[in-house]
Design an enzyme around this catalytic site. Structure first.
Site, PDB file in Angstrom:
ATOM      1  N   GLY A  45      40.120 -30.231 -67.643  1.00 27.30           N
ATOM      2  CA  GLY A  45      40.492 -31.763 -68.136  1.00 27.30           C
ATOM      3  C   GLY A  45      40.996 -31.982 -69.430  1.00 27.30           C
ATOM      4  N   ASP A 235      47.904 -34.524 -68.226  1.00 31.09           N
ATOM      5  CA  ASP A 235      47.985 -33.258 -69.143  1.00 31.09           C
ATOM      6  C   ASP A 235      48.819 -33.266 -70.296  1.00 31.09           C
ATOM      7  OD1 ASP A 235      46.735 -32.424 -66.284  1.00 31.09           O
ATOM      8  OD2 ASP A 235      45.876 -31.265 -67.919  1.00 31.09           O
ATOM      9  N   ASN A 245      50.978 -33.786 -64.520  1.00 29.67           N
ATOM     10  CA  ASN A 245      49.517 -33.656 -64.231  1.00 29.67           C
ATOM     11  C   ASN A 245      49.316 -32.932 -63.082  1.00 29.67           C
ATOM     12  OD1 ASN A 245      46.864 -35.066 -64.447  1.00 29.67           O
ATOM     13  ND2 ASN A 245      47.499 -36.052 -62.389  1.00 29.67           N
TER      14      ASN A 245
HETATM   15  O1  MRU Z   1      43.204 -28.217 -63.989  1.00 32.31           O
HETATM   16  P1  MRU Z   1      42.503 -29.041 -64.543  1.00 32.31           P
HETATM   17  O2  MRU Z   1      41.357 -29.354 -63.478  1.00 32.31           O
HETATM   18  O3  MRU Z   1      42.266 -29.154 -65.870  1.00 32.31           O
HETATM   19  O4  MRU Z   1      43.624 -30.361 -64.371  1.00 32.31           O
HETATM   20  C1  MRU Z   1      43.117 -31.694 -64.838  1.00 32.31           C
HETATM   21  C2  MRU Z   1      44.088 -32.679 -64.672  1.00 32.31           C
HETATM   22  O5  MRU Z   1      45.071 -32.483 -64.249  1.00 32.31           O
HETATM   23  C3  MRU Z   1      43.674 -33.912 -65.162  1.00 32.31           C
HETATM   24  O6  MRU Z   1      44.514 -35.089 -64.200  1.00 32.31           O
HETATM   25  C4  MRU Z   1      44.198 -34.352 -66.566  1.00 32.31           C
HETATM   26  O7  MRU Z   1      43.484 -33.506 -67.246  1.00 32.31           O
HETATM   27  C5  MRU Z   1      43.868 -35.742 -66.798  1.00 32.31           C
HETATM   28  S1  MRU Z   1      41.961 -36.129 -66.822  1.00 32.31           S
HETATM   29  C6  MRU Z   1      41.574 -36.535 -68.225  1.00 32.31           C
END
Ligand code: MRU
Length: 362
Positions: A45, A235, A245
């Site tokens: 995240g 992201d 994202n």
């Molecule tokens: O691969 P991840 O689990 O780190 O991806 C996370 C996401 O895509 C979330 O939607 C993004 O970080 C925003 S969350 C606060």
């Protein structure tokens, strides 16, 4: 509790790889260890990995053998390079390490212990501000979600994806706190199942009505009139409002527009990268084939099958109704509204830093 925190000179975090089966706290006492925790997704995240990296910069300060300011700065720059390389898409990572480095570069501190103390104080401030920012963002977002709404949500954007409270899921928590009756369709989010494992876990703990759905069910639910809004995090957001994202976000947004459903991205201004004009310039992380060929440890595809596994996609800004930030909801044209929000976000960050210094001096 906080997803990631500093205790006894170590960076501690909820091991998200094991949830919901096991709740375990993992601890790391080196920059390399924290970089590995980010790469292997103990912590994940965008805002949560930013906070983990900020604490790792403090670790770099405490472990450095340097006896003068310039050598310590060189060690911090090396730590930043190691951490930034751990995952490429979420800009909060490089944003957080830059913030820690800059606080020392812009100070006149020469005493090693004073530098170490300043690094840890900045990391703690970043983590605490994340929670406060998420709450503000949650309440801005809740204002655009009507009572009784059925919301579809992708990936995990809750307390686990941040230091606490969350981004898109924070909007849902804020609606719930306000007494709005809200129901969430939780995308399972293949391949790593952040929706099924983490979002479902968080919503069930908060007793918010929800149903877990297979990712492929989303289009049918929208077509059938069962969805009133689409919510997801980010992201990285480019200057024009294009959003990187979790893989699958683009498909959701396109189908939502086809069905006249509003689409909101929820992200703090630290996720906005004004240096990139459009989403085409955002690096997209590719992850290992086992995420696709296995569920947990169980193989689901023939051994040796070729796999392509991009972890994120780009949703062009034309599919977004708004981007919710801690400074308010940005609407098109995003180039202007995002720039204004980022400027305000930076001003507020500076004001909080000044207030801390006054507090420390008092
Ligand atoms: O691969 P991840 O689990 O780190 O991806 C996370 C996401 O895509 C979330 O939607 C993004 O970080 C925003 S969350 C606060």
């Amino acid at each position: 509790m906080h997803t990631v925190y500093w205790e006894d000179g170590k960076v501690k975090m909820i091991d998200q790889r094991l949830l919901p089966a096991e709740f375990t706290i993992a601890e790391f006492d080196s920059v390399e260890g924290v970089a590995r925790s980010i790469r292997e997704m103990y912590v994940r995240g965008a805002p949560a990995i930013g906070a983990a990296a900020a604490y790792a910069m403090a670790l770099a300060g405490f472990h450095s053998q340097a006896t003068d300011r310039e050598s310590l700065l060189a060690d911090l720059r090396a730590a930043k390079a190691t951490l930034d390389a751990a995952r490429p898409t979420a800009v909060n990572l490089a944003w957080a390490t830059a913030r820690l480095l800059e606080v020392i570069e812009q100070s006149a501190l020469t005493d090693m212990d004073a530098i170490r103390t300043a690094l840890l104080a900045e990391a703690e401030a970043l983590a605490n501000e994340d929670v406060e920012i998420n709450r503000r963002m949650g309440y801005h977002g809740a204002a655009v979600i009507p009572d009784g709404a059925n919301v579809i949500h992708h990936c995990n954007t809750g307390g686990l994806a941040t230091v606490d409270f969350g981004t898109a899921l924070g909007v849902i928590f804020a609606c719930h706190e306000q007494g709005k009756k809200i129901h969430v369709w939780v995308d399972e989010t293949r391949p790593r199942l952040q929706g099924a494992r983490l979002t479902a876990w968080e919503l069930m703990q908060a007793k918010i009505p929800m149903h877990l759905i297979a990712d492929n069910a989303a289009g049918y639910l929208m077509y059938s009139g069962k969805v009133d809004a689409v919510l997801f995090g980010a992201d990285r957001v480019a200057a024009n409002g294009d959003v990187a994202n979790k893989i699958g976000t683009y498909k959701l947004a396109v189908v939502a527009q086809e069905n006249g459903i509003p689409v909101y991205c929820v992200a703090p201004t630290s996720t906005v990268d004004l240096s990139l004009e459009s989403g085409d310039q955002i690096p997209i992380e590719e992850r290992g084939p086992e995420e696709v060929t296995q569920i947990g440890d169980r193989p689901i595809a023939p051994e040796g099958v070729p796999v392509y596994n991009p972890a994120f996609d780009i949703t062009p800004h034309r599919y977004l109704t708004g981007i919710v930030t801690e400074e308010g909801v940005c609407y098109p044209p995003f180039t202007q509204s995002l720039r204004d929000a980022v400027t305000l976000g930076q001003t507020h960050m500076e004001e909080r830093r000044q207030a801390r210094h006054i507090g420390e001096g008092a």
